[in-house]
Design an enzyme around this catalytic site. Sequence first.
Site, PDB file in Angstrom:
ATOM      1  N   GLY A  44      -9.198 -37.274  45.897  1.00 59.28           N
ATOM      2  CA  GLY A  44      -9.712 -36.261  44.996  1.00 59.28           C
ATOM      3  C   GLY A  44      -8.688 -35.172  44.767  1.00 59.28           C
ATOM      4  O   GLY A  44      -8.657 -34.152  45.448  1.00 59.28           O
ATOM      5  N   SER A  50      -6.370 -28.324  46.055  1.00 59.54           N
ATOM      6  CA  SER A  50      -6.216 -28.667  47.479  1.00 59.54           C
ATOM      7  C   SER A  50      -4.814 -29.188  47.758  1.00 59.54           C
ATOM      8  O   SER A  50      -4.272 -28.965  48.850  1.00 59.54           O
ATOM      9  CB  SER A  50      -7.269 -29.692  47.906  1.00 59.54           C
ATOM     10  OG  SER A  50      -7.270 -30.810  47.047  1.00 59.54           O
ATOM     11  N   ASP A  69      -6.233 -40.114  43.161  1.00 58.10           N
ATOM     12  CA  ASP A  69      -7.298 -39.850  42.175  1.00 58.10           C
ATOM     13  C   ASP A  69      -7.120 -40.833  41.020  1.00 58.10           C
ATOM     14  O   ASP A  69      -5.992 -41.155  40.656  1.00 58.10           O
ATOM     15  CB  ASP A  69      -7.179 -38.401  41.647  1.00 58.10           C
ATOM     16  CG  ASP A  69      -8.479 -37.854  41.068  1.00 58.10           C
ATOM     17  OD1 ASP A  69      -9.077 -38.527  40.201  1.00 58.10           O
ATOM     18  OD2 ASP A  69      -8.886 -36.760  41.472  1.00 58.10           O
ATOM     19  N   GLY A  73     -12.275 -38.273  36.603  1.00 57.62           N
ATOM     20  CA  GLY A  73     -13.377 -37.380  36.962  1.00 57.62           C
ATOM     21  C   GLY A  73     -14.502 -38.088  37.690  1.00 57.62           C
ATOM     22  O   GLY A  73     -14.690 -39.292  37.551  1.00 57.62           O
ATOM     23  N   SER A 122      -9.939 -45.088  44.930  1.00 52.66           N
ATOM     24  CA  SER A 122      -9.791 -44.867  46.360  1.00 52.66           C
ATOM     25  C   SER A 122     -10.021 -46.122  47.213  1.00 52.66           C
ATOM     26  O   SER A 122      -9.193 -46.488  48.048  1.00 52.66           O
ATOM     27  CB  SER A 122     -10.757 -43.754  46.773  1.00 52.66           C
ATOM     28  OG  SER A 122     -10.897 -43.704  48.158  1.00 52.66           O
ATOM     29  N   HIS A 142     -19.055 -38.100  44.796  1.00 49.99           N
ATOM     30  CA  HIS A 142     -20.135 -37.584  45.624  1.00 49.99           C
ATOM     31  C   HIS A 142     -21.362 -38.469  45.663  1.00 49.99           C
ATOM     32  O   HIS A 142     -22.379 -38.091  46.253  1.00 49.99           O
ATOM     33  CB  HIS A 142     -20.525 -36.174  45.155  1.00 49.99           C
ATOM     34  CG  HIS A 142     -19.528 -35.141  45.559  1.00 49.99           C
ATOM     35  ND1 HIS A 142     -19.483 -33.881  45.023  1.00 49.99           N
ATOM     36  CD2 HIS A 142     -18.531 -35.199  46.469  1.00 49.99           C
ATOM     37  CE1 HIS A 142     -18.497 -33.196  45.575  1.00 49.99           C
ATOM     38  NE2 HIS A 142     -17.899 -33.983  46.449  1.00 49.99           N
ATOM     39  N   HIS A 167     -15.016 -32.304  52.431  1.00 52.95           N
ATOM     40  CA  HIS A 167     -15.468 -31.171  51.616  1.00 52.95           C
ATOM     41  C   HIS A 167     -16.880 -31.410  51.093  1.00 52.95           C
ATOM     42  O   HIS A 167     -17.357 -32.530  51.041  1.00 52.95           O
ATOM     43  CB  HIS A 167     -14.505 -30.947  50.434  1.00 52.95           C
ATOM     44  CG  HIS A 167     -14.674 -29.600  49.796  1.00 52.95           C
ATOM     45  ND1 HIS A 167     -14.790 -29.418  48.432  1.00 52.95           N
ATOM     46  CD2 HIS A 167     -14.760 -28.359  50.354  1.00 52.95           C
ATOM     47  CE1 HIS A 167     -14.911 -28.125  48.183  1.00 52.95           C
ATOM     48  NE2 HIS A 167     -14.905 -27.463  49.310  1.00 52.95           N
ATOM     49  N   ASP A 168     -17.540 -30.321  50.712  1.00 51.28           N
ATOM     50  CA  ASP A 168     -18.880 -30.362  50.117  1.00 51.28           C
ATOM     51  C   ASP A 168     -19.935 -30.880  51.081  1.00 51.28           C
ATOM     52  O   ASP A 168     -20.831 -31.636  50.695  1.00 51.28           O
ATOM     53  CB  ASP A 168     -18.867 -31.170  48.807  1.00 51.28           C
ATOM     54  CG  ASP A 168     -17.853 -30.621  47.819  1.00 51.28           C
ATOM     55  OD1 ASP A 168     -17.954 -29.437  47.473  1.00 51.28           O
ATOM     56  OD2 ASP A 168     -16.934 -31.365  47.439  1.00 51.28           O
TER      57      ASP A 168
END
Length: 208
Positions: A44, A50, A69, A73, A122, A142, A167-168
């Site tokens: 990502g 990051s 990535d 998106g 990925s 996600h 993250h998240d």
Amino acid sequence: MTETPLSLPLDIDTVKGFLDPAEGRALHDAALAAAPLGPALEIGAYCGKSAVYIGTACRDAKTLLFSVDHHRGSEENQPGWEYHDPELWDPEAGALDTLPHLRRTLRRAGLEGTVVTVVGRSVELARAWGTRLGFLFIDGGHTMEAALGDYRGWIPHLMSGGTLAIHDVFPDPADGGRPPFEVYQRALASDLFEEIGAVKSLRLLRRL
Ligand code: SAH
Ligand code: MG
């Protein structure tokens, strides 16, 4: 964590992205600490926020950051969704394209020699990957399928003693989607990891 201000090679507020400065600082410090073990990899990249934090640490430690990535998106970045940014739309492709923005960020930051841009999906990449990693940052799709696929695909490449950052991670569903939190819980339940830090929605785990 140290209290001295972090000196970044560009004004980070000029880079689009979804990382809080305190999370970025924690990522930087954790990546620096893990750098002697081996290179870093993030899933990502988006526009490189990051990558600037982790890449600055890798530059100073003379190691590399692989920044993965597909640059089309995540679900929530698509038109009509909450995190869509029309400035990132490529009308000819009829799709989002964040790659030019990442490249521009890395050039402005002077990190082109440190951050290796890997354009692709990925999980497919993880299957072909061979380099052992000292630091792994999961900040990709996600959905449960994406988050779990990233975890299962990349964990085997993380060295013992290496750091996994996620993250998240939202323990309260009212704050955001569950898959990163569930992956975090799975990691802790696996006995493969111990928690070494938490800043906002960022969790840092050490691979035992
Ligand atoms: N780390 C970035 C934010 C990443 S946003 C920052 O600091 O700003 C999530 C990114 O994951 C998006 O750019 C999206 O294209 C990418 N992504 C989602 N699913 C992916 C997959 N399966 N493979 C590769 N990249 C993926
Ligand atoms: Mg994120």
